[in-house]
Write a protein that holds these residues in place. Sequence first.
Motif, PDB file in Angstrom:
ATOM      1  N   VAL A  66      47.200  -0.364 -15.942  1.00 11.96           N
ATOM      2  CA  VAL A  66      46.124  -0.311 -14.593  1.00 11.96           C
ATOM      3  C   VAL A  66      45.429   1.069 -14.307  1.00 11.96           C
ATOM      4  O   VAL A  66      44.493   0.810 -13.896  1.00 11.96           O
ATOM      5  N   ALA A  67      46.108   2.045 -15.053  1.00  9.59           N
ATOM      6  CA  ALA A  67      45.118   3.354 -14.731  1.00  9.59           C
ATOM      7  C   ALA A  67      43.821   3.242 -15.663  1.00  9.59           C
ATOM      8  O   ALA A  67      42.827   3.671 -15.063  1.00  9.59           O
ATOM      9  N   GLY A  68      43.736   2.382 -16.652  1.00 10.10           N
ATOM     10  CA  GLY A  68      42.740   2.136 -17.491  1.00 10.10           C
ATOM     11  C   GLY A  68      41.650   1.292 -17.006  1.00 10.10           C
ATOM     12  O   GLY A  68      40.679   1.094 -17.298  1.00 10.10           O
ATOM     13  N   LEU A  69      42.254   0.518 -15.808  1.00  8.05           N
ATOM     14  CA  LEU A  69      41.150  -0.688 -15.496  1.00  8.05           C
ATOM     15  C   LEU A  69      39.914  -0.219 -14.746  1.00  8.05           C
ATOM     16  O   LEU A  69      39.059  -0.822 -14.917  1.00  8.05           O
ATOM     17  N   PHE A  70      39.856   0.795 -14.329  1.00  8.05           N
ATOM     18  CA  PHE A  70      38.797   1.402 -13.489  1.00  8.05           C
ATOM     19  C   PHE A  70      38.167   2.529 -14.142  1.00  8.05           C
ATOM     20  O   PHE A  70      37.445   3.252 -13.539  1.00  8.05           O
ATOM     21  N   TRP A 133      55.018  14.786 -16.947  1.00  3.45           N
ATOM     22  CA  TRP A 133      54.144  14.598 -18.104  1.00  3.45           C
ATOM     23  C   TRP A 133      52.900  13.408 -18.064  1.00  3.45           C
ATOM     24  O   TRP A 133      52.186  13.625 -18.757  1.00  3.45           O
ATOM     25  N   PHE A 134      53.505  12.591 -17.158  1.00  7.46           N
ATOM     26  CA  PHE A 134      52.738  11.485 -16.913  1.00  7.46           C
ATOM     27  C   PHE A 134      51.066  12.071 -16.474  1.00  7.46           C
ATOM     28  O   PHE A 134      50.162  11.127 -16.993  1.00  7.46           O
ATOM     29  N   ILE A 135      51.038  12.817 -15.316  1.00  8.76           N
ATOM     30  CA  ILE A 135      49.762  13.538 -15.138  1.00  8.76           C
ATOM     31  C   ILE A 135      49.014  14.106 -16.377  1.00  8.76           C
ATOM     32  O   ILE A 135      47.620  13.915 -16.699  1.00  8.76           O
ATOM     33  N   TYR A 136      49.753  14.867 -16.994  1.00  4.83           N
ATOM     34  CA  TYR A 136      49.013  15.568 -18.236  1.00  4.83           C
ATOM     35  C   TYR A 136      48.471  14.325 -19.387  1.00  4.83           C
ATOM     36  O   TYR A 136      47.657  14.482 -19.837  1.00  4.83           O
ATOM     37  N   SER A 137      49.298  13.416 -19.443  1.00  2.00           N
ATOM     38  CA  SER A 137      48.862  12.352 -20.522  1.00  2.00           C
ATOM     39  C   SER A 137      47.826  11.527 -19.811  1.00  2.00           C
ATOM     40  O   SER A 137      46.750  11.144 -20.547  1.00  2.00           O
ATOM     41  N   LEU A 138      47.394  11.436 -18.487  1.00  2.00           N
ATOM     42  CA  LEU A 138      46.488  10.690 -18.184  1.00  2.00           C
ATOM     43  C   LEU A 138      45.384  11.633 -18.430  1.00  2.00           C
ATOM     44  O   LEU A 138      44.315  11.030 -18.928  1.00  2.00           O
ATOM     45  N   ALA A 139      45.307  12.763 -18.081  1.00  2.00           N
ATOM     46  CA  ALA A 139      44.137  13.754 -18.576  1.00  2.00           C
ATOM     47  C   ALA A 139      43.754  13.578 -19.999  1.00  2.00           C
ATOM     48  O   ALA A 139      42.396  13.483 -20.279  1.00  2.00           O
ATOM     49  N   MET A 140      44.765  13.760 -20.612  1.00  2.00           N
ATOM     50  CA  MET A 140      44.611  13.603 -22.128  1.00  2.00           C
ATOM     51  C   MET A 140      43.958  12.340 -22.717  1.00  2.00           C
ATOM     52  O   MET A 140      43.044  12.186 -23.211  1.00  2.00           O
ATOM     53  N   PHE A 141      44.425  11.195 -22.105  1.00  2.00           N
ATOM     54  CA  PHE A 141      43.969   9.743 -22.439  1.00  2.00           C
ATOM     55  C   PHE A 141      42.395   9.722 -22.030  1.00  2.00           C
ATOM     56  O   PHE A 141      41.391   9.192 -22.765  1.00  2.00           O
ATOM     57  N   TYR A 190      39.858  -1.715 -22.046  1.00  3.19           N
ATOM     58  CA  TYR A 190      38.938  -2.605 -22.761  1.00  3.19           C
ATOM     59  C   TYR A 190      39.361  -3.974 -22.298  1.00  3.19           C
ATOM     60  O   TYR A 190      38.562  -5.161 -22.929  1.00  3.19           O
ATOM     61  N   GLY A 191      40.574  -4.274 -21.902  1.00  2.00           N
ATOM     62  CA  GLY A 191      40.937  -5.482 -21.547  1.00  2.00           C
ATOM     63  C   GLY A 191      40.929  -6.013 -19.940  1.00  2.00           C
ATOM     64  O   GLY A 191      41.481  -6.602 -19.524  1.00  2.00           O
ATOM     65  N   ALA A 192      40.097  -5.004 -19.250  1.00  2.00           N
ATOM     66  CA  ALA A 192      40.062  -5.047 -17.656  1.00  2.00           C
ATOM     67  C   ALA A 192      39.753  -6.363 -17.310  1.00  2.00           C
ATOM     68  O   ALA A 192      40.421  -6.938 -16.365  1.00  2.00           O
ATOM     69  N   LYS A 193      38.577  -6.981 -18.054  1.00  2.00           N
ATOM     70  CA  LYS A 193      38.250  -8.373 -17.563  1.00  2.00           C
ATOM     71  C   LYS A 193      39.240  -9.335 -17.715  1.00  2.00           C
ATOM     72  O   LYS A 193      39.439 -10.009 -16.813  1.00  2.00           O
ATOM     73  N   HIS A 194      39.929  -9.402 -19.031  1.00  2.00           N
ATOM     74  CA  HIS A 194      41.127 -10.144 -19.245  1.00  2.00           C
ATOM     75  C   HIS A 194      42.445 -10.088 -18.094  1.00  2.00           C
ATOM     76  O   HIS A 194      42.850 -10.982 -17.653  1.00  2.00           O
TER      77      HIS A 194
END
Length: 351
Positions: A66-70, A133-141, A190-194
């Motif tokens: 979900v974080a990647g959708l936008f 760790w999840f906050i750090y990982s989001l920034a890295m992603f 890459y899969g947001a549309k789907h």
Amino acid sequence: MAVTEAPAVSKPRIDWIDAVKGLTIILVVMEHTTFGVQGALGHLPPVFGAIADFAKPFRMPLFFLVAGLFAYKALYGDLRKFVDGKIVHFAYFYVLWSVIQIGIKIAVPHDGGWQVTYVDLLMIPIQPFAVLWFIYSLAMFFAAMRLIRSARPAYVFFFAIALYFMRLDTGWMLIDEFAWRFVWFVSGVYGAKHVFEIADWARARPASGLLLAATLLVSVGTVVFSHLIDIRGLELLMGFAGAGAAIMLVSISASNGLAGPLAFVGQHSLYIFLSFFLPMAATRIAMVKLGVENGDLITLVALTIAVVSPIIGFRILEKTPLKFLYIRPDMFRLTAPRGFKRNVVMTAGGD
């Protein structure tokens, strides 16, 4: 293979996305509460233990997907805004709350077996602390995707899959979690549309959506409780299955006006992630000392308080000098200060 921008988001979609975020944070808090109770009582709460095991394959995958959708606009937008919104933003809260959590664990005796020392403070830049760790990982992603944004999506996806199957276990959370979770963020980008099409389909055909979601969840449960989840390929598939089922169920609920509480929690998910640990631990310790032996009851009460307290805390502090705990101050921003644009508009409106 061309990259296409995520579709415009209508109000119902915003509702279900907030609700999915709410579901995710509740599952995260539940897991930490459940295993905290296990450590305190010496046994796993039967009901919440089973739920935690069941949700493990798709809990964090759903969050990062979900974080990647936008993410598209940030990844292909202005660099200064990107660094401010996706790097500095996460870094601020990560460092601040790492110091707070480590400081509390050093200063206050706790019932866990994790020995926390001042060394943990020095390790903050390279070794994430506890749930942060999840906050750090989001920034890295976000940083990684920005760097490779010109690569073909298929290549990026296969790279993420390869990392996933490498089963890295270096002991460095930054490396291991990146390899394990990156595929879900890439899938969201890459899969947001789907993903939106799946949610739309479930809303348009709720009976079929409920049946498919139930089938997927039964599959997840079968794989988890038969211990086949240890097979890496099945773990990956169950992550997609569970995430898809959750999206369909929440989308259907939102379209029927039943996801309001989850959406409300989702709108405050960052505040809960940052500070749920303290009310969770305090409630658990208090109930154990009061002689409560029912692990599921302790988990339920501690979970509820851990989710609700940060929201109340934010509401109390948002207009006080302590608002910096939940709202990034202007001095830690690279772009225009909060309220700047509004002031410019008002000034330009007339003499």
